[in-house]
Enzyme design. Structure first.
Site, PDB file in Angstrom:
ATOM      1  N   THR B  54       0.841  -1.202   0.000  1.00 39.88           N
ATOM      2  CA  THR B  54       0.000   0.000   0.000  1.00 39.88           C
ATOM      3  C   THR B  54       0.874   1.250   0.000  1.00 39.88           C
ATOM      4  O   THR B  54       0.643   2.188  -0.765  1.00 39.88           O
ATOM      5  CB  THR B  54      -0.927  -0.011   1.231  1.00 39.88           C
ATOM      6  N   HIS B 131     -10.434  -0.934   3.879  1.00 39.96           N
ATOM      7  CA  HIS B 131      -9.220  -0.754   3.083  1.00 39.96           C
ATOM      8  C   HIS B 131      -9.691  -0.485   1.657  1.00 39.96           C
ATOM      9  O   HIS B 131      -9.506  -1.313   0.761  1.00 39.96           O
ATOM     10  CB  HIS B 131      -8.380  -2.020   3.169  1.00 39.96           C
TER      11      HIS B 131
END
Lengths: 303, 303, 303
Positions: B54, B131
């Site tokens: 990420t 997320h």
């Protein structure tokens, strides 16, 4: 900028300070005009101690000038762990950058390091020593909110150990400022600092209670009282509690009061102050960017 | 983008999702056209928890748009260690950046943080919570490989604890999708998620064996079964082994099957799958860049 | 550059080496001309082990070419901790970058990793294996200061375990060089390296005392003798002391002697050498930037 390195707020004359603050104000008024000014320039980051604010705002500052960083990273991952001397580390790293910012736990380390390098070195805090860019952003914030002439400021909290406070108090002697120091007796200004301020001709007064002086203040600069300064937890709680402020405390203040804090705070300023007109501590932190842009611009320009 | 912050996949309508995926496809088709689009813009990285994928793909995304990062660094080196509240940290850091990405171990922290800042905040994962950029890159990968209409997908592995799975399953209810869930009984979808999917009118079926459904799938989305979910190691090995796939397993699949995985994998997909036409998990990880470029572009554009 | 990846100095022919060194010299002569050459290009940094010099100089190198980095950060914060294989990590990360630099504790890891990726991979050190960019900057420094033809070099210190030394000695066999190796008997060149050098037709001689050869040297390359190689501290001190140099030691040397060291040093070169004309170790470290710029330029150009 007539200085090659920025090691201590004490090296800066009133003219130096005004040069930096004026330039910071120009930059803040039109940041776009500076967006490519130092394209291709690299600022080396040597943080031998943790930092959020100083490191991030120097990073933002050089990038807002079109430059970039070369970061040594956490000291655990560096060759310092292999026994390299500070002098060797800075002499290596100056080959990778056009200027350096250094934070280090040892007082005097920034001065020492600057003697080994040819690129400008900025002290980002050297232990109990100096942290000049913090002082400059404090001065900038005071000037923007209350002016630096005919100013009455109260500086409250841990006045014994706080390098931020000593540095600011010294720098304020360049201006027409009445300084009030508010602290428990055990955390008063060290004798050496008091002496130094008198030498500079400063007008200072010391207090143990904020009420004695609050209503007369243009600026209240709050710092944290750390638990480890006290022999037992109860004594800490009792003393520290007297130097915490909340919205209620500030009812006795002038409507124009500016409340500052170098951050991070824990509970010395209650969150109910955040939404009042007094609260200037986040603006103060944000001012780190134009002030550091101004300093970097002046130092890199001079090369 | 009608949203100021990206906190949860649940806030995104079908139109929102399609806006992001369409834009990501435009960017992927001609990335050069976006190389200077956000020159001078800074993305603040607040990773309170480790991350490779990420963090690196957000970094690549803002840089591919001509911008740059200001990174807080590992939390051990930040002022969070000095007791600073999350609200204070984000209010300081927003002064250094034009947008923020935050990963934090506490569910709900991204929502809370977004209420304190004026710049766009993107949730990069908040504990057991959301997320959303993972969900968007999953949807993008599915659409590119199998289409999102008239899709039959199997989601396999740990369906009880995996936030990735819950978020994806919810997002898929915006499209015409048949969802099959394959897991050991002890790791089935939580009742609340199953209820939520029914509420959204989803067509779902649950299975304990992949064979029951493999041949009908367009997409097989595999997740890891973690050892710590089981009382003893033997039970773990036995159960987990039934939900591992290899090239042999996939002989019963359609030639067009797309195999996905959020990564990192350990042994739930054998390496002999990597060289088959089915393997799409590295492509899936790489899609994080155009999808995050699209999101950042839409959010920064709206400012 | 005919190579796709840079894994080992051994893969480089004399022509390859000269191509890199010539290009580095061009860059060093006019760095401004390269300031935008790889604008928009991203170099992925995969440092599975600590590094200051290599990581910072690769960072400076790609930024001096107008590009930027995408850094995995310390391995403790990466998905490697979740059990991901090296092959998976590099296949993910190649999607975020245009080239990769990797440092890893396992010998052979760079070769293995390069087989999984399509972007150029540079070995930044693989355990006891290779560190080709160190060798190239060593060669560049030797060529700039003493020339690579008709050269007499002394390599002193730990010749048994030092990968830097083995790699340099091998690379020097491409040129007309007399190599002298100076070390305690317990830290002499491994038999395999000695054999390899003979195979390449190198002219080598081994010594236990620097005096035997000092006056004939054009270059003295000093490396550290590590305490952990000795059974007890006293023996270490006695032996190591004989291979430390100071300004006095060098009175017997040619005026043109070039003293090098891969750094970090501890006490094998006294600080009184730093101010002599001999000292070339900081210049050597700084040469990491143009040499890595040259390599990156050649590899990225070829894409």
């Amino acid at each position: 900028m007539r200085h090659e390195h920025i090691i201590s707020a004490k090296q800066l004359s009133r003219a130096d300070i005004e040069e930096v603050l004026d330039h910071a104000a120009e930059i803040a008024a039109d940041p776009e005009a500076y967006a490519d000014r130092h394209a291709g320039k690299l600022l080396g980051l040597l943080f031998f101690e943790p930092s959020t604010r100083t490191k991030m705002s120097f990073t933002a500052a050089i990038k807002r000038l079109g430059g970039d960083i070369v970061d040594m990273g956490p000291v655990e991952y560096s060759s310092v762990k292999k026994g390299e001397s500070l002098a060797d580390t800075v002499r290596v790293v100056e080959g990778y950058a056009d200027a350096l910012v250094m934070r280090h736990p040892s007082e005097g380390s920034a001065q020492m390091a600057s003697e080994f390098v040819d690129v400008p070195l900025l002290n980002g805090g050297d232990g109990a020593g100096q942290h000049p860019t913090q002082t400059l952003l404090d001065l900038y914030t005071i000037r923007e909110n209350a002016g630096l002439d005919d100013l009455t400021i109260g500086i409250m909290g841990d006045l014994k150990y706080g390098r931020t406070v000593h540095s600011l108090a010294h720098a304020l002697t360049n201006f027409d400022v009445h300084q009030h120091f508010i602290s428990p007796e055990s955390l008063q200004l060290p004798r050496s600092v008091r002496y130094d301020l008198h030498e500079e001709g400063a007008t200072i007064r010391e207090h143990t209670a904020l009420e004695e002086v609050l209503s007369s203040l243009d600026v209240l600069y709050v710092t944290r009282i750390q638990e480890e300064r006290f022999p037992d937890e109860n004594e800490y709680r009792e003393v520290a509690g007297e130097y915490q402020i909340d919205a209620g405390t500030l009812e006795a203040a002038s409507d124009d009061l500016t409340v500052m804090h170098p951050l991070p705070r824990v509970d010395e300023i209650d969150h109910d102050v955040d939404d009042t007109e007094y609260a200037t501590f986040f603006e103060q932190a944000h001012n780190g960017v134009p002030v550091r842009m101004a300093l970097l611009d002046l130092l890199l320009e001079g090369q």
